[in-house]
Design an enzyme around this catalytic site. Structure first.
Site, PDB file in Angstrom:
ATOM      1  CB  THR A 176     -19.967  -8.927  16.287  1.00 39.06           C
ATOM      2  OG1 THR A 176     -18.987 -10.042  16.675  1.00 39.06           O
ATOM      3  CG2 THR A 176     -21.013  -9.052  17.151  1.00 39.06           C
ATOM      4  CB  THR A 227     -19.415  -5.008  17.968  1.00 32.77           C
ATOM      5  OG1 THR A 227     -18.363  -5.581  17.295  1.00 32.77           O
ATOM      6  CG2 THR A 227     -19.440  -3.605  17.807  1.00 32.77           C
TER       7      THR A 227
END
Ligand code: ASP
Length: 309
Positions: A176, A227
């Site tokens: 991510t 994240t």
């Protein structure tokens, strides 16, 4: 002129230092540096925070090193389903897409949802139809193929398990990407993009495209990109929770971000981190894992590119 600044991340997780070669570490840092510099340049040239976060995320999506765009992990059906979102803290306009495939830069499609549709969130086939109407070119599967990711998936493909890009497998790549920025006018924005979890199925969507969970921006408080274990970040409404602590409890950006990442999300067993910026250009980048790929740069002269604590 307002202090302007940008922070980016390329995922948080259980990083084992011994597994990382100096060459690989240098590659990650170079990729982070490039995204940071390009995003910062947009701000320096009087661009908006929204333009800067899109630019930085595009560069991270184009790198095979991160679990977003080109480097996205494999789903249970050997495909790639990507999620992305963007939010403009000045207007509170936002755009998000999920379960899209073949799109080189999901963050740009999210920005088009924000700017060219009446909606905030488009998913799956509908999002793909929207992209088609805007003449997006579709990449074929080979563009997203990566040997290491493929092998990660082969190991668990016939099981019911799914895995965060940065969990369990100590040698796996991390995931991510995201960016937050504050421009010269004191406007802030956030963008997040991900391939999600390896072997995910049933149309699983994490926090990354969810406004308030994995991504949020409001000039009054902060811009956040998260994240980590998406299911927990959704339950904790993490990005908005940081904004709430600033707005209702008068916490600083640093205090609120720490409270959420090192206390509230841990209490519900979530692991990960976030990057945050406020309208004064302050930056915070807390994480409760061993590391987080991250970088930041401010017009006050501070700059950082780091992986471990
Ligand atoms: N939060 C992302 C998701 O759950 C994964 C990550 O941050 O690596 O989809």
């Amino acid at each position: 002129m307002n202090t302007f600044s940008i922070a980016i991340h390329g995922g948080a997780g259980t990083l084992v230092k011994g597994m990382m070669t100096p060459e690989l570490e240098a590659k990650y840092k170079a990729a982070l540096q490039l995204a940071l510099d390009e995003g910062y340049k947009v701000l320096d040239n009087n661009g908006t925070a929204t333009e800067a976060v899109e630019k930085a995320v595009i560069i991270l999506e184009d790198s095979p090193l991160f679990n977003a765009g080109k480097g996205s992990v494999f789903t249970a059906t050997e495909s790639h389903e990507m999620d992305a979102s963007i939010m403009d803290g000045k207007t509170l306009n936002a755009g998000a897409v999920s379960l899209i495939t073949g799109i080189k830069n999901p963050v740009s499609l999210a920005k088009d949802v924000m700017e060219k549709s009446e909606h905030v969130f488009l998913a799956g086939e509908g999002a793909m139809q929207f992209a088609k109407e805007l003449d997006y070119k579709l990449e074929d599967a080979s563009y997203f193929y990566d040997k290491l990711r493929y092998n990660q998936w082969l190991e668990i493909k016939d099981t019911d398990s799914f895995q965060l890009d940065h969990a369990k497998k100590k040698d796996s790549k991390f995931g991510t990407v995201g960016a937050v920025a504050c421009d010269k006018d004191g406007n802030i924005a956030a963008a997040t993009s991900t391939g999600g979890m390896t072997n995910k199925k049933w149309g699983r969507v994490g926090d990354s495209p969810m406004i308030g969970a994995g991504n949020y921006a409001n000039n009054k408080t902060c811009a956040i990109s998260c994240t980590g274990s998406g299911e927990f970040f959704i339950r904790g409404v993490v990005a908005y929770d940081v904004a709430c602590l600033i707005e209702h409890k008068n916490m600083s950006l640093e205090e609120a971000s720490n409270e959420v990442i090192n206390k509230r999300i841990l209490e519900i067993k979530g692991d990960g981190g976030l990057i945050a910026v406020d309208a004064k250009g302050n930056i915070a980048m807390p994480f409760n894992t061993e590391g987080m790929y991250r970088a930041s740069k401010s017009s006050n002269g501070t700059e950082e590119v780091s992986i471990y604590k």
